[in-house]
Enzyme design. Structure first.
Site, short mmCIF file in Angstrom:
data_model
loop_
_atom_site.label_atom_id
_atom_site.label_comp_id
_atom_site.label_asym_id
_atom_site.label_seq_id
_atom_site.Cartn_x
_atom_site.Cartn_y
_atom_site.Cartn_z
N HIS A 183 38.93 2.04 20.45
CA HIS A 183 37.93 0.97 20.72
C HIS A 183 36.78 1.08 19.70
O HIS A 183 35.61 1.23 20.06
CB HIS A 183 37.39 1.04 22.15
CG HIS A 183 36.78 -0.26 22.61
ND1 HIS A 183 36.92 -0.74 23.90
CD2 HIS A 183 36.05 -1.18 21.95
CE1 HIS A 183 36.27 -1.88 24.01
NE2 HIS A 183 35.73 -2.18 22.83
N ARG A 195 40.81 -6.99 24.33
CA ARG A 195 40.82 -6.11 25.49
C ARG A 195 42.25 -5.68 25.78
O ARG A 195 43.19 -6.47 25.61
CB ARG A 195 40.25 -6.84 26.72
CG ARG A 195 38.75 -7.07 26.68
CD ARG A 195 37.95 -5.76 26.78
NE ARG A 195 36.51 -5.97 26.78
CZ ARG A 195 35.73 -5.82 25.71
NH1 ARG A 195 36.24 -5.48 24.53
NH2 ARG A 195 34.43 -6.02 25.81
P1 NDP Z 1 33.39 -16.06 22.14
O1 NDP Z 1 32.98 -16.31 23.55
O2 NDP Z 1 32.48 -16.48 21.04
O3 NDP Z 1 34.80 -16.76 21.85
C1 NDP Z 1 35.82 -16.78 22.78
C2 NDP Z 1 36.93 -17.70 22.25
O4 NDP Z 1 38.06 -17.59 23.13
C3 NDP Z 1 36.52 -19.17 22.23
O5 NDP Z 1 37.05 -19.79 21.08
C4 NDP Z 1 37.21 -19.74 23.48
O6 NDP Z 1 37.53 -21.12 23.39
C5 NDP Z 1 38.47 -18.90 23.51
N1 NDP Z 1 39.04 -18.88 24.86
C6 NDP Z 1 38.53 -18.36 25.99
N2 NDP Z 1 39.35 -18.56 27.02
C7 NDP Z 1 40.41 -19.23 26.54
C8 NDP Z 1 41.60 -19.74 27.12
N3 NDP Z 1 41.88 -19.60 28.43
N4 NDP Z 1 42.47 -20.39 26.32
C9 NDP Z 1 42.21 -20.56 25.00
N5 NDP Z 1 41.11 -20.09 24.39
C10 NDP Z 1 40.22 -19.44 25.15
O7 NDP Z 1 33.71 -14.50 22.05
P2 NDP Z 1 33.50 -13.52 20.79
O8 NDP Z 1 34.22 -14.11 19.64
O9 NDP Z 1 32.08 -13.16 20.63
O10 NDP Z 1 34.27 -12.20 21.32
C11 NDP Z 1 35.62 -12.23 21.71
C12 NDP Z 1 36.02 -10.94 22.38
O11 NDP Z 1 36.18 -9.89 21.43
C13 NDP Z 1 35.01 -10.36 23.37
O12 NDP Z 1 35.06 -11.02 24.61
C14 NDP Z 1 35.45 -8.92 23.47
O13 NDP Z 1 36.40 -8.76 24.51
C15 NDP Z 1 36.13 -8.65 22.13
N6 NDP Z 1 35.37 -7.68 21.31
C16 NDP Z 1 35.96 -6.46 21.00
C17 NDP Z 1 35.28 -5.55 20.23
C18 NDP Z 1 35.94 -4.27 19.84
O14 NDP Z 1 35.28 -3.38 19.30
N7 NDP Z 1 37.23 -4.11 20.04
C19 NDP Z 1 33.94 -5.81 19.72
C20 NDP Z 1 33.43 -7.12 20.07
C21 NDP Z 1 34.12 -8.00 20.84
P3 NDP Z 1 36.40 -22.27 23.23
O15 NDP Z 1 35.82 -22.08 21.84
O16 NDP Z 1 37.15 -23.52 23.36
O17 NDP Z 1 35.40 -21.99 24.31
C1 OXD Z 2 32.26 -5.65 22.87
C2 OXD Z 2 33.03 -4.43 22.58
O1 OXD Z 2 32.63 -6.41 23.76
O2 OXD Z 2 32.55 -3.59 21.81
O3 OXD Z 2 31.25 -5.86 22.17
O4 OXD Z 2 34.15 -4.28 23.07
#
Ligand code: NDP
Ligand code: OXD
Length: 310
Positions: free
Chosen positions: A273, A225
């Site tokens: 994006h 993001r």
């Molecule tokens: P998940 O919820 O599966 O994974 C999130 C990860 O972030 C976990 O490993 C979590 O730790 C870690 N995390 C969260 N908060 C913290 C913190 N404060 N400190 C350290 N680690 C932290 O999410 P996804 O992998 O499915 O997606 C990640 C992001 O990718 C989405 O939220 C979205 O914003 C972005 N995205 C962007 C897209 C694009 O087209 N640009 C498309 C899809 C997604 P833990 O494992 O310990 O819980």
């Molecule tokens: C998502 C994205 O969160 O596309 O899936 O950004």
């Protein structure tokens, strides 16, 4: 029982056809014109819902995000309390993100931007090549997407490390957690990939202090993001040559305003994006499964902890 489709800008006909291929008698109501009686709505499928709209459905039992992120739902101050919010865990999003991150890590590794600039200048010059084992990749966020990217990058020979809230045990990937772990990961990272969810804890996480902790010449790929990055700090670190380049897919404001300095910065590669799309042909079975789960009283796959923010 009816599904509310509350996704401005998405093609409701395409999504309706894909979802009805999974649940043939699914009653789908498209916001804002085709909602009918608000009491009928039991599940909402949404992307960037306007503030207060979800609160107008008294029988809502689940709010499904059309994407992996849920911050666009949780930021609604009138979000109905106690209704589960569900992120999308979709094989198509995963493969799209793995392709995007791999492409951009390889582009930084093989100095693609520099070669393109040389071509534009008519310059024939070899740039030093580095072995993949000497290019360390660090991933912030080792969830569904970060783990998949790390596993594939490891197969290219890059030493991969990941940072998450909880410690991980993923074969071949070094695990870091907590604030000390963040700086330990940054100090050993040549290409930093951000795949964190946007939460109050992760907002502005990529600033002068954290990006400045990367070794000189490191590169950033932000596919998470825009609010993770402090824009001016990134530009200063690129201009001072501390960072060699950045790939940005997401921005604080989208579309990025025309006069934003990212557009013309020579060390920034931009995408609108576009890293990973939610495609109906891949996501519909996952969404349909969660609709069925809601209607049979089971917990959805991907239910988020709303206090934690992801
Ligand atoms: P998940 O919820 O599966 O994974 C999130 C990860 O972030 C976990 O490993 C979590 O730790 C870690 N995390 C969260 N908060 C913290 C913190 N404060 N400190 C350290 N680690 C932290 O999410 P996804 O992998 O499915 O997606 C990640 C992001 O990718 C989405 O939220 C979205 O914003 C972005 N995205 C962007 C897209 C694009 O087209 N640009 C498309 C899809 C997604 P833990 O494992 O310990 O819980
Ligand atoms: C998502 C994205 O969160 O596309 O899936 O950004």
């Amino acid at each position: 029982m009816a599904l509310l489709f509350l996704c401005d800008g998405e093609d409701a006909d395409v999504w309706s056809a894909a979802l009805r291929a999974e649940i043939d008698d699914l009653d789908i109501r498209v916001w804002p014109v085709g909602v009918g009686d608000p009491h009928d709505i039991d599940v909402a499928l949404t992307w960037q819902p306007p503030r207060g709209v979800l609160a107008s459905f008294p029988n809502l039992k689940a709010i499904l995000s059309l994407g992996a992120g849920v911050e666009h739902i949780l930021r609604d101050p009138e979000l109905p309390p106690g209704v589960p919010v569900v992120r999308l865990i979709d094989p198509g999003l995963k493969s799209g993100m793995v392709e995007f991150v791999t492409m951009e890590v390889l582009a930084h590794h093989r100095r693609v931007s520099e070669y393109r600039a040389q071509q534009a200048a008519g310059e024939w010059r070899l740039l030093r090549q580095t072995l993949s084992r000497d290019r360390r990749v660090g991933i912030l966020g080792m969830g569904h997407l970060g783990t998949a990217c790390g596993e594939v990058l490891g197969r290219f020979g890059f030493p991969v490390a990941g940072w998450s809230r909880s410690e991980k045990d993923i074969p071949g990937i070094e695990s870091f957690s907590g604030e000390d772990g963040l700086f330990a990961l940054l100090e050993r990272t040549d290409v930093l990939v951000c795949l964190l969810p946007l939460t109050p804890e992760t907002e502005d996480i990529l600033d002068a202090t954290t990006l400045g902790a990367l070794p000189p010449g490191a590169a950033l790929i932000n596919a998470a993001r825009g609010m993770h990055v402090v824009d001016d700090d990134l530009i200063n670190l690129l201009d001072s040559r501390h960072l060699s380049g950045a790939t940005l897919d997401v921005y604080r404001e989208e579309p990025l305003p025309p006069h934003h300095p990212f557009w013309t910065h020579p060390k920034i590669v931009m995408y609108p994006h576009a890293a990973a799309w939610t495609l109906p042909e891949s996501a519909s079975p996952v969404i349909a499964d969660n609709i069925r789960r809601t209607r049979t009283g089971q917990k959805c796959i991907g239910q988020v902890d709303t206090r934690r923010g992801y």
